[in-house]
Design an enzyme around this catalytic site. Structure first.
Site, PDB file in Angstrom:
ATOM      1  CB  ALA A  66      -0.826   0.067   1.295  1.00 21.31           C
ATOM      2  N   GLY A 105       0.473  -5.249   0.558  1.00 26.30           N
ATOM      3  CA  GLY A 105      -0.545  -5.134  -0.447  1.00 26.30           C
ATOM      4  C   GLY A 105      -0.289  -5.855  -1.737  1.00 26.30           C
ATOM      5  CD  GLU A 108      -2.645  -7.827   2.138  1.00 21.89           C
ATOM      6  OE1 GLU A 108      -1.986  -6.601   2.056  1.00 21.89           O
ATOM      7  OE2 GLU A 108      -3.474  -8.144   2.958  1.00 21.89           O
ATOM      8  CD  GLU A 128       1.182  -5.906   5.042  1.00 19.98           C
ATOM      9  OE1 GLU A 128       2.141  -6.825   5.249  1.00 19.98           O
ATOM     10  OE2 GLU A 128       0.659  -5.845   4.000  1.00 19.98           O
TER      11      GLU A 128
HETATM   12  C1  3H9 Z   1       0.486  -2.577   3.411  1.00 21.29           C
HETATM   13  O1  3H9 Z   1       0.696  -2.854   2.297  1.00 21.29           O
HETATM   14  C2  3H9 Z   1      -0.829  -2.602   3.820  1.00 21.29           C
HETATM   15  C3  3H9 Z   1      -1.862  -3.472   3.554  1.00 21.29           C
HETATM   16  O2  3H9 Z   1      -1.765  -4.510   3.821  1.00 21.29           O
HETATM   17  C4  3H9 Z   1      -3.307  -3.306   3.692  1.00 21.29           C
HETATM   18  C5  3H9 Z   1      -3.860  -2.169   2.878  1.00 21.29           C
HETATM   19  C6  3H9 Z   1      -5.470  -1.914   3.220  1.00 21.29           C
HETATM   20  N1  3H9 Z   1       4.527   3.550   0.283  1.00 21.29           N
HETATM   21  O3  3H9 Z   1      13.246   1.729   0.865  1.00 21.29           O
HETATM   22  P1  3H9 Z   1      13.651   2.518  -0.420  1.00 21.29           P
HETATM   23  C7  3H9 Z   1       9.311   4.731  -0.966  1.00 21.29           C
HETATM   24  S1  3H9 Z   1       1.661  -1.362   4.177  1.00 21.29           S
HETATM   25  C8  3H9 Z   1       5.160   4.670  -0.044  1.00 21.29           C
HETATM   26  O4  3H9 Z   1      14.731   3.523  -0.186  1.00 21.29           O
HETATM   27  P2  3H9 Z   1      14.924   0.192  -1.531  1.00 21.29           P
HETATM   28  C9  3H9 Z   1      10.725   5.321   0.161  1.00 21.29           C
HETATM   29  O5  3H9 Z   1       9.924   5.963   1.240  1.00 21.29           O
HETATM   30  C10 3H9 Z   1       3.062  -1.415   3.122  1.00 21.29           C
HETATM   31  N2  3H9 Z   1       6.591   4.867  -0.344  1.00 21.29           N
HETATM   32  O6  3H9 Z   1      14.357   1.642  -1.601  1.00 21.29           O
HETATM   33  C11 3H9 Z   1      11.631   5.722  -0.694  1.00 21.29           C
HETATM   34  O7  3H9 Z   1      11.255   7.157  -0.768  1.00 21.29           O
HETATM   35  P3  3H9 Z   1      12.423   8.300  -1.191  1.00 21.29           P
HETATM   36  C12 3H9 Z   1       3.741  -2.890   3.171  1.00 21.29           C
HETATM   37  C13 3H9 Z   1       7.090   3.785  -0.037  1.00 21.29           C
HETATM   38  O8  3H9 Z   1      15.037  -0.272  -2.976  1.00 21.29           O
HETATM   39  C14 3H9 Z   1      11.587   4.827  -1.820  1.00 21.29           C
HETATM   40  O9  3H9 Z   1      10.146   4.556  -2.028  1.00 21.29           O
HETATM   41  N3  3H9 Z   1       4.872  -2.761   2.315  1.00 21.29           N
HETATM   42  C15 3H9 Z   1       6.722   2.720   0.020  1.00 21.29           C
HETATM   43  O10 3H9 Z   1      16.133   0.133  -0.689  1.00 21.29           O
HETATM   44  C16 3H9 Z   1      12.320   3.975  -2.057  1.00 21.29           C
HETATM   45  O11 3H9 Z   1      12.637   3.142  -0.973  1.00 21.29           O
HETATM   46  C17 3H9 Z   1       6.159  -2.341   3.017  1.00 21.29           C
HETATM   47  O12 3H9 Z   1       6.317  -2.237   4.187  1.00 21.29           O
HETATM   48  C18 3H9 Z   1       5.382   2.513   0.233  1.00 21.29           C
HETATM   49  N4  3H9 Z   1       5.114   1.456   0.624  1.00 21.29           N
HETATM   50  O13 3H9 Z   1      13.837  -0.816  -0.951  1.00 21.29           O
HETATM   51  C19 3H9 Z   1       7.364  -2.169   2.081  1.00 21.29           C
HETATM   52  N5  3H9 Z   1       7.863   1.812  -0.113  1.00 21.29           N
HETATM   53  O14 3H9 Z   1      13.204   7.896  -2.403  1.00 21.29           O
HETATM   54  C20 3H9 Z   1       8.136  -0.946   2.181  1.00 21.29           C
HETATM   55  C21 3H9 Z   1       8.795   2.571  -0.282  1.00 21.29           C
HETATM   56  O15 3H9 Z   1      11.671   9.571  -1.355  1.00 21.29           O
HETATM   57  N6  3H9 Z   1       9.069  -0.641   1.497  1.00 21.29           N
HETATM   58  N7  3H9 Z   1       8.643   3.785  -0.314  1.00 21.29           N
HETATM   59  O16 3H9 Z   1      13.306   8.190   0.236  1.00 21.29           O
HETATM   60  C22 3H9 Z   1      10.278  -1.370   1.376  1.00 21.29           C
HETATM   61  O17 3H9 Z   1      10.304  -2.328   2.115  1.00 21.29           O
HETATM   62  C23 3H9 Z   1      11.391  -1.151   0.518  1.00 21.29           C
HETATM   63  O18 3H9 Z   1      11.009   0.208  -0.042  1.00 21.29           O
HETATM   64  C24 3H9 Z   1      11.568  -1.835  -0.769  1.00 21.29           C
HETATM   65  C25 3H9 Z   1      12.507  -1.350  -1.726  1.00 21.29           C
HETATM   66  C26 3H9 Z   1      12.277  -3.323  -0.393  1.00 21.29           C
HETATM   67  C27 3H9 Z   1      10.279  -2.103  -1.568  1.00 21.29           C
END
Ligand code: 3H9
Length: 695
Positions: A66, A105, A108, A128
Site C-alpha cells: 500500500a 498489499g 496481497e 506490515e
Molecule cells: C500495506 O501494504 C498495508 C496493506 O496490507 C493493507 C492495505 C489496506 N509507500 O526503501 P527504499 C518509498 S503496508 C510509499 O529506499 P529500496 C521510500 O520512502 C506496506 N512509499 O528503496 C523511498 O522514498 P524516497 C507494506 C514507499 O530499493 C522510495 O520509495 N509494504 C513505500 O532500498 C524507495 O524506497 C512495505 O512495508 C510504500 N509502501 O527498498 C514495504 N515503500 O526515495 C516498504 C517505499 O523519497 N518498502 N517507499 O526516500 C520497502 O521495504 C522498501 O522500500 C523496498 C525497496 C524493499 C520495497
C-alpha cells in the site's frame, strides 16, 4: 488496448493481455495504481479475444505494498478490495509476474491472482508488522491457505522477505521464470494455463491447510511464547497472530472481518503512526543537504584500524564482512595477538550458530592483517583510530598519520567524547578528518554516528555515509559537541536517574519504569552489565559517590556477582538490601529528605530532559533533523520503535506544550538542569511543529 491511465498500460500478445504498472519508485498501491488495476483487468476481461491476463510491473520491483503516504488521508478512486475483487472474479485467469519484491498489499494483490510466476531473484513477504500493522487486504486469510498456519505465523510476525525459490517450495509461487525474462516467462505460463484449461484457482477457496490446524490451539500458544521476548510491548505481532487464528477457526469471510477490524485498530493507533515515522526517518537520515550523487567519493579499498581492543576488533570485522581488507595496528605484539584471536573466536562462534560457514571464517579472518608498524597504514584509503580516550594520545597518533598516510586518505577517530576539531588541528589536512563513532559491540550494533568536524570536506562525509551503508550500518550525520547526539542525550537521563535515587526512588524503581516504557534495560541494570568500574580508579576514589562505595566494596556489577543488584549464578538480578542502605545513608549525609516518587515522575524526569536536550542539539545545528535523533536513539540505545524515538515521542505522543510545562515545573523545583531549550519554547509559543520550523 493502450493506456488505462498514467501508470497502467494494457497490451496483448496473441490471446494474452499484459497489464503493466509503472509507478516509481516502488509501484506502491496509490489511487492511480488501484485504478489502473481495476480498469485494466475489467477492460481486458471484457475482451472476448483475451484468454488470460498477466499483471506485471516496470521499474525496480513488483508492487511493494500500500502507499504508506496515503494512510490517514481520505481514500479516492477504487479501493484495494475493489481492485482485488476485479482480479479474483475475472472470467479469465490472471497471472501475477513478480520481480523485485512483492510486499504487503503487493503480495496481497498477487494472492488474489489465480497463479503467480516469479524470477529467482524476486522476494515475497508481508512486512506490515514492521510498520505496526497487519496485512489488511486479505493477506492474513489467504497466506495460511497456501503455506499453512505455521509458516504464515512466522512470515507475518517477522515480515521476512522470502526468496522466490523458497516461495516455489511453499506453493506461494507456481513457477520460476528465467532471470531477466519475466514477461516472456509469464506469457508462456499463461498460454500453458489456457492450453491445459487450468481452473481459475481462488486462494480463498483452498481450505485444506487451515482446516487441518483447526482444534489445535497449542500451535498459537507455543508460537506466542516463542516470540514473546522479541515482541515485548508491540501490539502488531499479537494482532497478526489473532488474524491467522481466525483464518484457521472461521470461514473466509468471517476471517476477513476480523482482519479488517484489527487492521483498523492498528492503522489508527499510536504505535503504527510511530513505526511509519521510523520507516521514513530511516530513509531520510541518509540525505545530507549539499551532498548528492555528483559529490565526489573516495574509493575505499583498504582500511587501517589503530587499536586491537574490543572496539578496534569489532570495527575491523565490519569491513572484513563486506570484503574490504583491513590492517590492524597495535603498539605491542601481545595485545595484537590477543585482539586477532578474539576476532577469530567471534567468527567461530557465529559459525557455530550456523550464521556463517567455516569457509567464511577463513575468508574474513584472512582479510584482517595485524602489525605493530604504523607505516603499514601508508597505502590505506581510510584509517580509523580506536585507542583509549585521551587527547594527547589521539593527537600524537594523528600527527603520525599525517606523516604516514597517502594524500586523499580519510583519517577517522572513533572517539565518543573528545573534540574532533582539536584532534584535526594537529594535522595539515583537517579536511580529511572525521569522527566515525561506532557503538559497542561494533560488529553487532547498527548505529554509526558520522561526526563532521569544522573543516571536514563534503567528499569525506559523502564517502563515510556510503561506506556506512555498505557495511550494513545506519548512519546519522552529527556535529562535534560533548557526547555528540546519542551520549549527550544519555547524559541527561543518567544525571536524573542518579538524582532520583537520592531523592527517594530505588535503582530498581527507575529501571522498572524505563523497562516498562520499552527500553531494553534501565540505567542501573545497564551499569551493572557494563561494569561499575568502567573508568573508575581505586587510587582516585574518595567514596564520594554511590559508585565509588560500591566499587570499593568490590560490587562492580554482574562480573563480580553484585553491583546495584545482587546476582545469582545465572546472573539473575535481585534488589540489594545493602545497596538500599548505602543509598539511604547517602541521602542522609547530603541532607536530602527522601520522599515517595511516583512512576510517572520517574519517567518524566528521565525522559523529558532527553527531549529538551534534543531541541538544544537541533538549535545548535548538531543534528540535521529531529528524526535523525530518533534514529540514533532507536538504533544505538534501544528506544522502543513503537514510540518513534525521543523527538517523535515528545512532539507527537506527549505534546510539546506538555513537555515544556513539565520542564518549567521541574526547573522551579529542582533547578537549572531543567532549563527549557529556546527552540522548544519557540515551537510552543508559535504553535509550530519541528518540521514547520525546518527540523
Ligand atoms: C500495506 O501494504 C498495508 C496493506 O496490507 C493493507 C492495505 C489496506 N509507500 O526503501 P527504499 C518509498 S503496508 C510509499 O529506499 P529500496 C521510500 O520512502 C506496506 N512509499 O528503496 C523511498 O522514498 P524516497 C507494506 C514507499 O530499493 C522510495 O520509495 N509494504 C513505500 O532500498 C524507495 O524506497 C512495505 O512495508 C510504500 N509502501 O527498498 C514495504 N515503500 O526515495 C516498504 C517505499 O523519497 N518498502 N517507499 O526516500 C520497502 O521495504 C522498501 O522500500 C523496498 C525497496 C524493499 C520495497
Amino acid at each position: 488496448m493502450g493506456n488505462i491511465n498514467d501508470v497502467a498500460d494494457l497490451s496483448t500478445e496473441g490471446e494474452i493481455a499484459v497489464l503493466t504498472l509503472n509507478s516509481p519508485p516502488v509501484n506502491a498501491l496509490s489511487a492511480p495504481v488501484r485504478e489502473g488495476i481495476f480498469e485494466g483487468i475489467k477492460k481486458a476481461a471484457a475482451d472476448s479475444a483475451v484468454k488470460a491476463i498477466v499483471l506485471i510491473c516496470d521499474g525496480r520491483t513488483f508492487i511493494a505494498g500500500a502507499d504508506i503516504t496515503e494512510f490517514g488521508k481520505k481514500p479516492t478512486g477504487p479501493s484495494l478490495f475493489d481492485a482485488q475483487d476485479m482480479i479474483e472474479n475475472a472470467s479469465v485467469p490472471v497471472i501475477a509476474a513478480i520481480h523485485g519484491t512483492a510486499l504487503g498489499g503487493g503480495l496481497e494483490v498477487a494472492l488474489t491472482c489465480h497463479y503467480r510466476v516469479a524470477v529467482p531473484s524476486a522476494k515475497c513477504g508481508l512486512p506490515e508488522v514492521n510498520l505496526g500493522l497487519l496485512p489488511g487486504a486479505g493477506g492474513t486469510q489467504r497466506l495460511p491457505r497456501i503455506v499453512g498456519p505455521e509458516k504464515a505465523l512466522e512470515m507475518v510476525t517477522t515480515g521476512q522477505h522470502v526468496p522466490a525459490k523458497k516461495c516455489l517450495e511453499m506453493g506461494l509461487v507456481d513457477e520460476l521464470a528465467e532471470e531477466g525474462k519475466l514477461r516472456e516467462g509469464a506469457i508462456a505460463f499463461a498460454k500453458k494455463v489456457v492450453a491445459e484449461n487450468r481452473p481459475l484457482k481462488k486462494v480463498r477457496e483452498m481450505n485444506g491447510k487451515v482446516e487441518a490446524a483447526r482444534g489445535k490451539p497449542e500451535i498459537f500458544e507455543n508460537f506466542r511464547k516463542s516470540i514473546a521476548r522479541k515482541t515485548r510491548g508491540f501490539l502488531a505481532p499479537e494482532y497478526n497472530i489473532q488474524c491467522i487464528e481466525a483464518a484457521v477457526n472461521k470461514p473466509f469471510d468471517e476471517g476477513i472481518k476480523v482482519e479488517r477490524e484489527l487492521f483498523t485498530k492498528l492503522v489508527t493507533g499510536e504505535q503504527s503512526a510511530a513505526q511509519r515515522h521510523v520507516f521514513f526517518a530511516e530513509r531520510q537520515v541518509w540525505k545530507v543537504p549539499g551532498i548528492d550523487k555528483d559529490t565526489k567519493r573516495i574509493p575505499i579499498e583498504k582500511v587501517g584500524i589503530i587499536g586491537a581492543g574490543t572496539m578496534g576488533g569489532g570495527i575491523s570485522m565490519n569491513f572484513a564482512n563486506a570484503g574490504i581488507p583491513v590492517t590492524i595496528v597495535e603498539r605491542d605484539q601481545a595485545p595484537l595477538d590477543k585482539g586477532l584471536a578474539t576476532i577469530r573466536k567471534n567468527y567461530e562462534n557465529t559459525a557455530k550458530k550456523g550464521r556463517i560457514s567455516m569457509d567464511d571464517v577463513e575468508k574474513r579472518t584472512g582479510l584482517i592483517q595485524g602489525t605493530t608498524d604504523m607505516k603499514a597504514l601508508a597505502d590505506c584509503d581510510l584509517v580509523i583510530e580506536a585507542v583509549f580516550e585521551n587527547m594527547d594520545v589521539k593527537q600524537d597518533i594523528f600527527r603520525q598519520l599525517d606523516e604516514i598516510c597517502k594524500p586523499g586518505a580519510i583519517l577517522a577517530t572513533n572517539t565518543s567524547a573528545l573534540d574532533i576539531d582539536e584532534i584535526a588541528s594537529v594535522t595539515k589536512r583537517p579536511e580529511a578528518v572525521i569522527g566515525l563513532h561506532f557503538f559497542s559491540p561494533a560488529n553487532v550494533m547498527r548505529l554509526l554516528e558520522v561526526v563532521r568536524a569544522d573543516k571536514t570536506s563534503k567528499e569525506v562525509i559523502a564517502t563515510s555515509m556510503d561506506l556506512a551503508k555498505k557495511i550494513g550500518k545506519i548512519a546519522a550525520l552529527v556535529g562535534v559537541c560533548p557526547g555528540f547526539v546519542g551520549n549527550r542525550i544519555l547524559a541527561q537521563r543518567q544525571r536524573e536517574a542518579n538524582k532520583l535515587i537520592l531523592e527517594g526512588a530505588m535503582p530498581w524503581d527507575v529501571d522498572r519504569v524505563l523497562y516498562d516504557f520499552g527500553l531494553p534495560m534501565g540505567p542501573f541494570a545497564m551499569s551493572d552489565l557494563a561494569g561499575l568500574d568502567l573508568g573508575w580508579r581505586k587510587e582516585n576514589s574518595k567514596g564520594e559517590t554511590i559508585r565509588d562505595v560500591l566499587c570499593e566494596m568490590d560490587r562492580r556489577g554482574q562480573k563480580t556477582g553484585a553491583g546495584f543488584y545482587d546476582y545469582d549464578e545465572n546472573r539473575k538480578a535481585t534488589p540489594s538490601k545493602i545497596v538500599e542502605d548505602i543509598i539511604k545513608d547517602f541521602s542522609e549525609k547530603k541532607q536530602i529528605q527522601r520522599r515517595d516518587i511516583s512512576d510517572q515522575e520517574i519517567l518524566e524526569r528521565c525522559v523529558y530532559p532527553m527531549i529538551n536536550e534534543g531541541f538544544k542539539i537541533l538549535e545548535e545545528g548538531k543534528a540535521i533533523r529531529a528524526s535523525d535523533i530518533d534514529i540514533v536513539w532507536i538504533n544505538g540505545y534501544g528506544w522502543p520503535v513503537y514510540r518513534g524515538g525521543p523527538m517523535y515521542y515528545g512532539e507527537k505522543i506527549v505534546g510539546l506544550d506538555k513537555v515544556l510545562a513539565k520542564m518549567q515545573e521541574f526547573q522551579k523545583a529542582h533547578g537549572d538542569d531543567f532549563e527549557p531549550a529556546a527552540l522548544l519554547e519557540k515551537a510552543v509559543k508559535e504553535g509550530k511543529s519541528l518540521s514547520e520550523l525546518g527540523y
